[in-house]
Design a protein around this motif. Structure first.
Motif, mmCIF file in Angstrom:
data_model
loop_
_atom_site.group_PDB
_atom_site.id
_atom_site.type_symbol
_atom_site.label_atom_id
_atom_site.label_comp_id
_atom_site.label_asym_id
_atom_site.label_seq_id
_atom_site.Cartn_x
_atom_site.Cartn_y
_atom_site.Cartn_z
ATOM 1 N N LYS A 130 1.193 -0.922 -0.101
ATOM 2 C CA LYS A 130 0.116 0.237 -0.242
ATOM 3 C C LYS A 130 0.795 1.157 -0.164
ATOM 4 N N MET A 131 2.184 0.736 -0.047
ATOM 5 C CA MET A 131 2.863 1.786 0.056
ATOM 6 C C MET A 131 2.786 2.521 -1.386
ATOM 7 N N ILE A 132 2.483 4.339 -0.540
ATOM 8 C CA ILE A 132 2.265 5.004 -2.821
ATOM 9 C C ILE A 132 3.897 5.486 -2.620
ATOM 10 N N LYS A 133 4.752 4.767 -3.601
ATOM 11 C CA LYS A 133 5.873 6.064 -3.727
ATOM 12 C C LYS A 133 6.597 6.492 -4.526
ATOM 13 N N PRO A 134 6.991 7.857 -4.768
ATOM 14 C CA PRO A 134 7.309 8.888 -6.054
ATOM 15 C C PRO A 134 7.547 7.378 -6.888
ATOM 16 N N SER A 135 7.607 7.310 -8.443
ATOM 17 C CA SER A 135 8.642 7.133 -9.689
ATOM 18 C C SER A 135 10.144 7.504 -9.584
ATOM 19 N N ALA A 136 10.394 8.732 -9.072
ATOM 20 C CA ALA A 136 11.815 9.714 -9.280
ATOM 21 C C ALA A 136 12.468 8.934 -7.855
ATOM 22 N N ASP A 137 12.548 8.726 -7.112
ATOM 23 C CA ASP A 137 12.838 7.341 -6.437
ATOM 24 C C ASP A 137 13.358 6.105 -6.304
ATOM 25 N N ARG A 138 12.619 5.688 -7.398
ATOM 26 C CA ARG A 138 13.961 4.801 -7.958
ATOM 27 C C ARG A 138 15.496 4.836 -8.720
ATOM 28 N N GLY A 168 -0.095 10.291 8.012
ATOM 29 C CA GLY A 168 -1.790 9.188 8.106
ATOM 30 C C GLY A 168 -1.491 8.170 6.899
ATOM 31 N N ASN A 169 -0.484 8.423 5.507
ATOM 32 C CA ASN A 169 -0.741 7.637 4.654
ATOM 33 C C ASN A 169 -0.102 5.744 4.470
ATOM 34 N N VAL A 170 0.199 5.243 5.891
ATOM 35 C CA VAL A 170 0.086 4.280 6.234
ATOM 36 C C VAL A 170 -0.629 3.721 6.616
ATOM 37 N N VAL A 171 -0.364 2.171 5.862
ATOM 38 C CA VAL A 171 -1.894 1.520 6.244
ATOM 39 C C VAL A 171 -1.108 -0.268 7.142
ATOM 40 N N GLU A 172 -1.050 0.475 8.094
ATOM 41 C CA GLU A 172 -1.548 -0.313 9.443
ATOM 42 C C GLU A 172 -1.110 -2.054 9.229
ATOM 43 N N VAL A 173 -0.439 -2.397 9.343
ATOM 44 C CA VAL A 173 -0.313 -4.184 9.025
ATOM 45 C C VAL A 173 -0.813 -4.937 10.474
ATOM 46 N N TRP A 174 -2.270 -5.844 10.741
ATOM 47 C CA TRP A 174 -2.362 -6.481 11.779
ATOM 48 C C TRP A 174 -1.108 -7.272 12.190
#
Length: 303
Positions: A83-91, A110-116
């Motif tokens: 679920k991590m939305i990473k900018p393509s430039a960071d690649r 608050g853009n982190v989807v927590e894993v149970w």
């Protein structure tokens, strides 16, 4: 509202941890490098801000670090890497520090989807069913190696019943046929003995693990849910236990739709404007459950 302004991203590897803290009020960024040592990380976090919140991506390192940090009083969550939305430039500029800072910034907004995070008993039960899955794969590979070895020598089982129906592989008749095979070369006989032994050992390990899974499923924590799932046609104890152990607690899902998405039963879709097209299920769910639930049609319908 969160009671902290400091967020820490952890880029975790088998032998090292890169930590980057971000103070959203001042913009200050600090970094540190550790070995795989939860105590050292916890001490550094407390020196930065005792109320800081930490995050690292889900992956091969599992939940061990999260549990250790939580035990030391550090607020740490595991973020779903899918679920991590990473900018393509960071690649083009990937390194541990950038990855850790990215996580800290995602957590701050608050853009982190927590894993149970499962408890130790649940994680151990998961490991047991996953070991059984590995044993099934090992048995399948062992059988394939044996059958392909025989096929390379022009040998294929073709014994038939009095009605003309061919008898199945890995039956008593099939094993009797394999045991009757003798090659002219000693090396081929040695290879045959090795493959036969590998199949039998893999079958024994699979049976042993099936017994361990059934014993675990009878524990009070799991028994009621396992028995309920077994009421569905096509769901045996091992399949029901697999689902229950992987889910841990069904109450953590908001509704049946979110549970189906986690399992991987959500249909694919390509809709736009007046076009509404849906296809086969995405299988983009728990990889240990997808194959089992796809085969169990009644279970999918029940959801």
């Amino acid at each position: 509202m969160l009671d902290t302004t400091t967020f820490i991203g952890l880029d975790v590897h088998a032998r090292s941890i890169k930590a980057v803290s971000l103070d959203v009020m001042t913009g200050e960024v600090r970094a540190a490098t550790f070995g795989y040592d939860a105590g050292a990380v916890a001490e550094w976090v407390r020196s930065v801000d005792p109320r800081a919140r930490c995050v690292y991506e889900s992956g091969a390192t599992g939940f061990d670090l999260q549990k250790r940090l939580s035990g030391l009083g550090v607020d740490c969550v595991v973020g779903a890497v899918s679920k991590m939305i990473k900018p393509s430039a960071d690649r083009r500029r990937k390194n541990d520090r950038n990855d850790a800072e990215f996580l800290a910034r995602m957590l701050s907004v608050g853009n982190v989807v927590e894993v149970w995070v499962p408890d130790d008993e649940c994680e151990a039960a998961r490991d047991l069913t996953r070991a059984l899955e590995d044993a099934r794969d090992d048995l399948s590979r062992s059988k394939q190696r044996l059958s392909k070895f025989l096929l390379r020598h022009g040998l294929a089982f073709d014994e038939r019943t009095p009605t003309g129906r061919r008898k199945g592989n890995w039956t008593r008749a099939h094993w009797s046929w394999i045991e009757s095979i003798r090659f002219a070369e000693r090396a081929d006989n040695d290879v045959l003995a090795y493959y036969v032994d590998a199949v039998r050992r893999a079958a024994e390990e699979k049976a042993r693990l099936e017994g361990l899974v059934e014993a675990e499923a009878r524990k009070p924590r799991w028994r009621k849910r396992v028995d309920s799932l077994r009421c569905l046609k096509g769901v045996d104890t091992a399949s029901a236990a697999d689902l229950v152990f992987e889910a841990g607690e069904f109450s953590r899902f908001r509704n049946a739709r979110s549970f189906a998405a986690w399992v991987g039963l959500t249909p694919s879709e390509h809709s736009s404007g007046e076009s509404d097209r849906r296809g086969a299920i995405t299988k983009a769910g728990n990889k240990h459950l997808v194959s089992a639930t796809v085969k169990t049609t009644n279970f999918a319908i029940a959801l």
